[in-house]
Design an enzyme around this catalytic site. Structure first.
Site, PDB file in Angstrom:
ATOM      1  N   GLU A 284      36.981 -76.117  22.519  1.00  0.00           N
ATOM      2  CA  GLU A 284      37.275 -76.444  23.911  1.00  0.00           C
ATOM      3  C   GLU A 284      38.769 -76.326  24.199  1.00  0.00           C
ATOM      4  OE1 GLU A 284      34.011 -79.383  22.542  1.00  0.00           O
ATOM      5  OE2 GLU A 284      35.613 -78.168  21.661  1.00  0.00           O
TER       6      GLU A 284
ATOM      7  N   THR B  22      17.334 -63.104 -17.088  1.00  0.00           N
ATOM      8  CA  THR B  22      18.727 -63.244 -16.635  1.00  0.00           C
ATOM      9  C   THR B  22      19.757 -62.841 -17.684  1.00  0.00           C
ATOM     10  OG1 THR B  22      18.852 -65.558 -17.368  1.00  0.00           O
ATOM     11  CG2 THR B  22      18.051 -65.141 -15.125  1.00  0.00           C
ATOM     12  N   ALA B  23      19.343 -62.714 -18.922  1.00  0.00           N
ATOM     13  CA  ALA B  23      20.255 -62.326 -20.000  1.00  0.00           C
ATOM     14  C   ALA B  23      19.432 -61.900 -21.204  1.00  0.00           C
ATOM     15  CB  ALA B  23      21.180 -63.482 -20.382  1.00  0.00           C
TER      16      ALA B  23
ATOM     17  N   TRP C 284      26.206 -56.040 -16.704  1.00  0.00           N
ATOM     18  CA  TRP C 284      25.870 -56.632 -15.421  1.00  0.00           C
ATOM     19  C   TRP C 284      24.410 -56.366 -15.139  1.00  0.00           C
ATOM     20  CZ3 TRP C 284      29.249 -59.709 -13.122  1.00  0.00           C
ATOM     21  CH2 TRP C 284      30.599 -59.548 -13.406  1.00  0.00           C
TER      22      TRP C 284
ATOM     23  N   ASP D 218      31.431 -67.195 -20.277  1.00  0.00           N
ATOM     24  CA  ASP D 218      31.937 -66.062 -19.489  1.00  0.00           C
ATOM     25  C   ASP D 218      33.392 -66.176 -19.048  1.00  0.00           C
ATOM     26  OD1 ASP D 218      29.333 -65.078 -19.628  1.00  0.00           O
ATOM     27  OD2 ASP D 218      28.747 -66.024 -17.738  1.00  0.00           O
TER      28      ASP D 218
ATOM     29  N   ARG E 293      37.335 -62.607  -4.260  1.00  0.00           N
ATOM     30  CA  ARG E 293      38.292 -61.543  -4.594  1.00  0.00           C
ATOM     31  C   ARG E 293      38.193 -60.330  -3.680  1.00  0.00           C
ATOM     32  NH1 ARG E 293      35.953 -63.366  -9.191  1.00  0.00           N
ATOM     33  NH2 ARG E 293      34.536 -61.589  -9.398  1.00  0.00           N
TER      34      ARG E 293
ATOM     35  N   THR F 111      19.718 -73.475 -17.516  1.00  0.00           N
ATOM     36  CA  THR F 111      19.579 -74.898 -17.830  1.00  0.00           C
ATOM     37  C   THR F 111      20.040 -75.778 -16.673  1.00  0.00           C
ATOM     38  OG1 THR F 111      19.856 -74.491 -20.196  1.00  0.00           O
ATOM     39  CG2 THR F 111      20.237 -76.736 -19.414  1.00  0.00           C
ATOM     40  N   LEU F 112      21.261 -75.574 -16.197  1.00  0.00           N
ATOM     41  CA  LEU F 112      21.762 -76.387 -15.089  1.00  0.00           C
ATOM     42  C   LEU F 112      20.997 -76.076 -13.810  1.00  0.00           C
ATOM     43  CD1 LEU F 112      23.679 -78.403 -13.840  1.00  0.00           C
ATOM     44  CD2 LEU F 112      25.382 -76.570 -13.602  1.00  0.00           C
TER      45      LEU F 112
END
Length: 380
Positions: free
Chosen positions: A53, A165-166, A174, A204, A211, A309-310
């Protein structure tokens, strides 16, 4: 002559200009209209600067015009309290507007209805609820934090077509394409904080920052929040030397590591000591205390970037609101690591149910966005 919805749509469009910059404040736009013509406009850009405003009224003065008899279209109820800036309801009253159209009332208990009441007390006509759903979509995290004292937590993961995932060795760079990783930069830029666990830091040594040159002018990095029960974070961790604030949540027992605490604080880290709890077979930091810390730091949107895990623990604890899954077109095999570790789900009735809201291509990958259904919704 266009109706209220038309001008409110313009105000919502303006509010989106502050999408990456207004933290911890909500994104708000304002349009001033007289005789069917937009005579000024503004949007909130940075905390501590003029609200939408005020910006619109400044635009009006720049054009050597006045707001006398004009209608103000605002995406969020004008504030009525003194914070870092004066009340916007006062500014509109003093400017002489005759009518104010508000998309939605402010969920902030310091405002909630008081701004509208103040305008009406000064004889200003007020209409509330124009494009309410569109206005709420501007600030889902802010609204949730005001209503529940908990930020909106979105969990970002990347997986292969077979849900991995891995590799079994831990190798994961990647999984997705550069296009998907650039898309994640947008998620970080619009977040108040990026949350991860110590396992990701040790494996990692990530930067966890924005970035991309697309956001070079934003002048803001999301805070980096690390869950580190035993305070294992290395003093030479990359993120401790980067721009932006690092916040470390650790167990109360870690107070005994006074020298390391002092060294971390000397590097600019802020440390919070939390109690622990049992979550299944895991000993983790208290989820409720973590939510309190995130609320106290005024985080509206938190991006969870962590391992299985997390991610699984917080999903199982019921604090993850949304999943953003990037799926790459390749297979990693049955020995590779899965998306979430959620032990104890033995029956179909125990499934964590999702509402898929969007699926779209991002480069050669796909991005799926799914809302995690509440316990009540899952029982229906």
């Amino acid at each position: 002559m266009p109706g209220d919805e038309f001008y409110m749509a313009q105000a919502i469009k303006l509010a989106r200009k502050g999408w990456f910059t207004t933290h911890p404040n909500p994104r708000v736009g304002c349009v001033l209209v007289r005789d069917g013509e937009i005579i000024a406009q503004g949007w909130h850009q940075y905390a501590g600067q003029g609200h939408a405003e005020v910006q619109a009224l400044a635009d009006l003065q720049h054009n050597n015009a006045t707001a006398e008899g004009a209608t103000a279209y605002v995406t969020l109820e004008p504030c009525s309290h003194f914070g870092r800036t004066p009340p916007c309801s006062n500014a509109l009253i003093e400017a002489g507007v005759k009518r104010v159209v508000v998309a939605m009332s402010d969920p902030n208990p310091l405002v909630s209805g008081n701004g509208i009441k103040r305008l009406k007390e000064h004889g200003i006509e007020v209409r509330v609820g124009v494009l309410d759903a569109d206005a709420r979509a501007l600030n889902p995290g802010f609204i949730q934090r005001m209503e529940t004292q908990k930020p909106r937590i979105r969990c970002k993961m990347a997986m292969s077509l077979d849900g991995r995932t891995a590799m079994s060795s831990g190798e994961s760079q990647w999984i997705t394409s550069p296009d998907a990783r650039e898309d994640v930069q947008t998620l970080r830029a619009e977040s108040s904080a990026v949350l991860t666990g110590i396992g990701t830091i040790l494996a990692d040594d990530p930067s966890m920052n924005v970035r991309s040159p697309r956001f070079a002018d934003n002048n803001r990095q999301p805070d980096r929040v690390i869950l580190d029960t035993q305070l294992r974070i290395p003093l030479d961790a990359k993120l401790l030397s980067l721009d932006g604030q690092t916040v470390i949540c650790t167990a109360t027992e870690s107070k005994q590591q006074s020298r390391k605490i002092q060294a971390l604080e000397a590097k600019g880290a802020e440390i919070y000591f939390l109690n622990t709890q049992q979550l299944g077979s895991q000993t983790v930091l208290s989820v409720n205390e973590l939510m309190t810390v995130l609320d106290q730091r005024q985080y509206n949107e938190v991006l969870l970037e962590a391992g299985a895990t997390l991610g699984g623990a917080l999903l199982n604890a019921g604090v993850v609101d949304e999943l953003i899954i990037y799926m790459a077109p390749h297979l990693m095999g049955s020995d590779a690591r899965g998306l979430f570790n959620i032990p104890g789900l033995d029956r179909m009735s125990q499934r964590i149910q999702l509402d898929i809201r969007d699926i779209r291509a991002v480069g050669r990958d796909f991005r799926m966005t799914a809302r995690v259904l509440s316990v009540t919704e899952q029982q229906e």
